[in-house]
Motif scaffolding. Sequence first.
Motif, PDB file in Angstrom:
ATOM      1  N   LEU A 388       2.619  81.710  35.076  1.00  0.00           N
ATOM      2  CA  LEU A 388       1.879  80.890  34.113  1.00  0.00           C
ATOM      3  C   LEU A 388       1.351  81.731  32.956  1.00  0.00           C
ATOM      4  CD1 LEU A 388      -0.201  78.503  36.419  1.00  0.00           C
ATOM      5  CD2 LEU A 388       1.450  77.798  34.687  1.00  0.00           C
ATOM      6  N   ILE A 389       1.034  82.997  33.229  1.00  0.00           N
ATOM      7  CA  ILE A 389       0.501  83.872  32.186  1.00  0.00           C
ATOM      8  C   ILE A 389       1.546  84.074  31.091  1.00  0.00           C
ATOM      9  CG2 ILE A 389      -0.507  86.120  31.698  1.00  0.00           C
ATOM     10  CD1 ILE A 389      -2.174  84.272  33.521  1.00  0.00           C
ATOM     11  N   SER A 390       2.792  84.306  31.501  1.00  0.00           N
ATOM     12  CA  SER A 390       3.868  84.473  30.521  1.00  0.00           C
ATOM     13  C   SER A 390       4.054  83.200  29.709  1.00  0.00           C
ATOM     14  CB  SER A 390       5.175  84.843  31.227  1.00  0.00           C
ATOM     15  OG  SER A 390       5.062  86.072  31.894  1.00  0.00           O
ATOM     16  N   MET A 391       4.007  82.046  30.387  1.00  0.00           N
ATOM     17  CA  MET A 391       4.195  80.774  29.705  1.00  0.00           C
ATOM     18  C   MET A 391       3.059  80.510  28.719  1.00  0.00           C
ATOM     19  SD  MET A 391       4.702  76.958  31.297  1.00  0.00           S
ATOM     20  CE  MET A 391       2.961  76.761  31.652  1.00  0.00           C
ATOM     21  N   ILE A 392       1.829  80.829  29.128  1.00  0.00           N
ATOM     22  CA  ILE A 392       0.675  80.619  28.245  1.00  0.00           C
ATOM     23  C   ILE A 392       0.765  81.532  27.027  1.00  0.00           C
ATOM     24  CG2 ILE A 392      -1.836  80.903  28.067  1.00  0.00           C
ATOM     25  CD1 ILE A 392      -1.991  80.015  31.020  1.00  0.00           C
ATOM     26  N   ALA A 393       1.150  82.792  27.237  1.00  0.00           N
ATOM     27  CA  ALA A 393       1.272  83.730  26.118  1.00  0.00           C
ATOM     28  C   ALA A 393       2.344  83.268  25.144  1.00  0.00           C
ATOM     29  CB  ALA A 393       1.600  85.130  26.640  1.00  0.00           C
ATOM     30  N   LEU A 394       3.478  82.828  25.659  1.00  0.00           N
ATOM     31  CA  LEU A 394       4.564  82.333  24.806  1.00  0.00           C
ATOM     32  C   LEU A 394       4.111  81.116  24.002  1.00  0.00           C
ATOM     33  CD1 LEU A 394       8.287  81.919  25.811  1.00  0.00           C
ATOM     34  CD2 LEU A 394       7.084  80.028  24.739  1.00  0.00           C
ATOM     35  N   SER A 395       3.516  80.142  24.691  1.00  0.00           N
ATOM     36  CA  SER A 395       3.093  78.910  24.024  1.00  0.00           C
ATOM     37  C   SER A 395       1.994  79.176  23.003  1.00  0.00           C
ATOM     38  CB  SER A 395       2.605  77.899  25.070  1.00  0.00           C
ATOM     39  OG  SER A 395       3.607  77.627  26.025  1.00  0.00           O
ATOM     40  N   SER A 396       1.092  80.101  23.330  1.00  0.00           N
ATOM     41  CA  SER A 396      -0.018  80.408  22.416  1.00  0.00           C
ATOM     42  C   SER A 396       0.504  81.009  21.120  1.00  0.00           C
ATOM     43  CB  SER A 396      -1.004  81.368  23.081  1.00  0.00           C
ATOM     44  OG  SER A 396      -1.561  80.784  24.237  1.00  0.00           O
ATOM     45  N   TRP A 397       1.456  81.948  21.230  1.00  0.00           N
ATOM     46  CA  TRP A 397       1.990  82.556  20.016  1.00  0.00           C
ATOM     47  C   TRP A 397       2.737  81.523  19.163  1.00  0.00           C
ATOM     48  CZ3 TRP A 397       1.820  85.500  16.162  1.00  0.00           C
ATOM     49  CH2 TRP A 397       2.919  85.664  15.321  1.00  0.00           C
ATOM     50  N   ILE A 398       3.546  80.690  19.791  1.00  0.00           N
ATOM     51  CA  ILE A 398       4.280  79.678  19.028  1.00  0.00           C
ATOM     52  C   ILE A 398       3.312  78.752  18.300  1.00  0.00           C
ATOM     53  CG2 ILE A 398       5.799  77.661  19.245  1.00  0.00           C
ATOM     54  CD1 ILE A 398       7.303  79.118  21.420  1.00  0.00           C
ATOM     55  N   PHE A 399       2.226  78.365  18.972  1.00  0.00           N
ATOM     56  CA  PHE A 399       1.225  77.502  18.333  1.00  0.00           C
ATOM     57  C   PHE A 399       0.560  78.225  17.158  1.00  0.00           C
ATOM     58  CE2 PHE A 399      -3.184  76.137  17.865  1.00  0.00           C
ATOM     59  CZ  PHE A 399      -3.017  74.779  17.629  1.00  0.00           C
ATOM     60  N   ILE A 400       0.158  79.483  17.373  1.00  0.00           N
ATOM     61  CA  ILE A 400      -0.488  80.250  16.304  1.00  0.00           C
ATOM     62  C   ILE A 400       0.471  80.451  15.138  1.00  0.00           C
ATOM     63  CG2 ILE A 400      -1.450  82.515  15.711  1.00  0.00           C
ATOM     64  CD1 ILE A 400      -2.519  82.654  18.598  1.00  0.00           C
ATOM     65  N   TYR A 401       1.727  80.761  15.442  1.00  0.00           N
ATOM     66  CA  TYR A 401       2.716  81.029  14.393  1.00  0.00           C
ATOM     67  C   TYR A 401       2.996  79.788  13.558  1.00  0.00           C
ATOM     68  CZ  TYR A 401       7.202  82.441  12.323  1.00  0.00           C
ATOM     69  OH  TYR A 401       8.216  82.726  11.453  1.00  0.00           O
ATOM     70  N   GLU A 402       3.208  78.657  14.236  1.00  0.00           N
ATOM     71  CA  GLU A 402       3.594  77.436  13.531  1.00  0.00           C
ATOM     72  C   GLU A 402       2.404  76.736  12.877  1.00  0.00           C
ATOM     73  OE1 GLU A 402       6.515  76.239  12.949  1.00  0.00           O
ATOM     74  OE2 GLU A 402       7.752  77.568  14.165  1.00  0.00           O
ATOM     75  N   CYS A 403       1.255  76.747  13.531  1.00  0.00           N
ATOM     76  CA  CYS A 403       0.119  75.940  13.066  1.00  0.00           C
ATOM     77  C   CYS A 403      -0.952  76.724  12.310  1.00  0.00           C
ATOM     78  CB  CYS A 403      -0.535  75.230  14.263  1.00  0.00           C
ATOM     79  SG  CYS A 403       0.582  74.133  15.154  1.00  0.00           S
ATOM     80  N   VAL A 404      -0.943  78.054  12.443  1.00  0.00           N
ATOM     81  CA  VAL A 404      -1.964  78.862  11.773  1.00  0.00           C
ATOM     82  C   VAL A 404      -1.328  79.833  10.780  1.00  0.00           C
ATOM     83  CG1 VAL A 404      -3.870  80.483  12.080  1.00  0.00           C
ATOM     84  CG2 VAL A 404      -3.482  78.674  13.780  1.00  0.00           C
ATOM     85  N   TYR A 405      -0.435  80.679  11.270  1.00  0.00           N
ATOM     86  CA  TYR A 405       0.137  81.738  10.428  1.00  0.00           C
ATOM     87  C   TYR A 405       0.931  81.182   9.250  1.00  0.00           C
ATOM     88  CZ  TYR A 405       3.233  85.532   8.987  1.00  0.00           C
ATOM     89  OH  TYR A 405       3.942  86.437   8.244  1.00  0.00           O
ATOM     90  N   ILE A 406       1.884  80.283   9.527  1.00  0.00           N
ATOM     91  CA  ILE A 406       2.753  79.773   8.461  1.00  0.00           C
ATOM     92  C   ILE A 406       1.976  78.995   7.407  1.00  0.00           C
ATOM     93  CG2 ILE A 406       4.645  78.161   7.965  1.00  0.00           C
ATOM     94  CD1 ILE A 406       6.007  79.099  10.488  1.00  0.00           C
TER      95      ILE A 406
END
Length: 610
Positions: A388-406
């Motif tokens: 679950l830790i790997s899944m949470i880290a993956l999902s968190s980065w995708i959310f940050i990248y798409e919804c915050v960074y871009i």
Amino acid sequence: MENLRTDCSHALELEHERTRPPPSSSSASPRQAGGWRSIKYIIGNESFEKLASMSLISNLTVYLLSKYNLSGVYVVNVVQIWNGTSNIFSIVGAFISDTYLGRFRTLLFGSISSLLGIMTITLTAGIHQLRPHPCEDRPHCESPHAWQLGVLFLGLGLLSIGAGGIRPCNIAFGADQFDTKTEKGKAQLESFFNWWYFSFTIALVIALTTVVYIQTNVSWTLGFAIPTCCLAFSIAIFLLGHHTYICKKPQGSIFSDMAKVIVAAFRKRNVQASGRTFYNPASTSEEAELENEEIVWTERFKFLDKAAIIANPRELNEQGMARNVWRLCSLQQVEHFKCLLGILPVWLAGICCFIVMDQQNTFGVLQVVQSNRSIGPHFKIPPGWMNLISMIALSSWIFIYECVYIPLVGKLSIKTPRLATKQRIRIGILLSILCMLVAAIVEKKRRESALKYDLFISPVSFAWLLPQFALSGLNEAFAAVSIMEFLTLKMPESMRTVAGAVFFLSLSVANYMGSLIVNIVHKITSVNGKTSWVGGHDLNQSRLDCYYYVIAAMGGLNFIYFNFFACRYCDNDNFKTEAQPQHSNVVGESTEPNDEEKVLDITGTTQTAT
């Protein structure tokens, strides 16, 4: 997490389906077939099927270690070879579906095979005679008999066959139910993807929490019986909706075209291309719908061009078509094969990243087993939960990248805010190296603490292992997702299925290479009676940290390879390169380099080579 990678690749490769209208179903009238009436059955089937499969995949390492008394290196070999075989079977399943059975029957037969496989695994948990006696004194445990392993491998083999039928067809069959020629159909397809991923996430969370907890802390028999019932229920739901489905007929596989190009080029290896004529027949209406971009002739891999050379006019029949497709191929077939060869440098760089991710599913879980898993006085975290830790880290980065960074970078700069493919892959490779270095440092601390107090379970908390699992998830978010995107977008639309198959192959190669590396390290480090770095039933007697450093060194070599060679293929859009006019003149046309001659005449029959 491997199922998450492979299923996400299917969503990307489905883009080419949006230009093709759904043909009539063999089991429903055009007015009744498809749409949301069918999708409710398909999503229900997928949800229970994923719940069943992930409940087994996420905790298989712990089951083999605790119930079959297998050594660490044996467990790693079984898990990695099984995952690799499942991915190979996915390619075979895609070929069978496209060429012979179609998606509905391939899905059905694959689901039945998976049901038989998980029932076999459930029997091994419920009937104690199918397993060795429980181990009371680790690491001195009774080994399983050959016939007991045979029953286990039978179950895993049936699951691999089932995965071969399910993985290539699950999302694609759902997309078949919409008419994407209309705006409404396109909107419905996008909504279907959202609902599919929502149901997949719910199933994954339930599998990695509730079912894994029952398996580890309550009963393995009950823990396997739950996914068995879920899979049986998913088949029942799938069959209930059979009268509503649009079932497309098999159209043939592009893999056979690639084999034809290789054979034809080899047969004509002594033919000189200068002054010869290329075979370039008119596309059929179905091919034209699939091929939205113009196919162009390229100068790379020129030896393959010989497959399209008309060496003798008798190679064509009265209609101007090839008499023997294993001796004469079209330029389109040749260029498609060139596209595949052109992506291989980046594809190779991804394999090493996948090897790192596999370490956390095997040795990483073994580390958790021999760590202090207590949270408070009465609760111990199941080892399978660490995924679950790997899944949470993956999902968190995708959310940050798409919804915050871009959005933020888009407001601050006029340049494109998205990171380039080669940048993301480069970061992913660095994260894979960092993951192994952190894992090695933590493993040394865990092992030394256990040896200091002469304990099998180290007093070091499992929390020390969280960073390496998080880094593995970030490695997947950067490298794996980027490579998946690269393989899909750098291919013509009609080859998106091939892109998914190539991604499967990279996962499979990573599994097999990981197993090979483990065995090589085990053999080299155990010479002259020495203790192996990765062998035995007790990690405290091994040197897993040294093995992690070896994988980190491989990552360093991969980083050098990517930066000095493979990265140039990321930004080079050489799959749609315009043909050089002096090498691609259509018979009967002027040799002046005008615009029309820069692109192959896909409606003609032949083309001259210099």
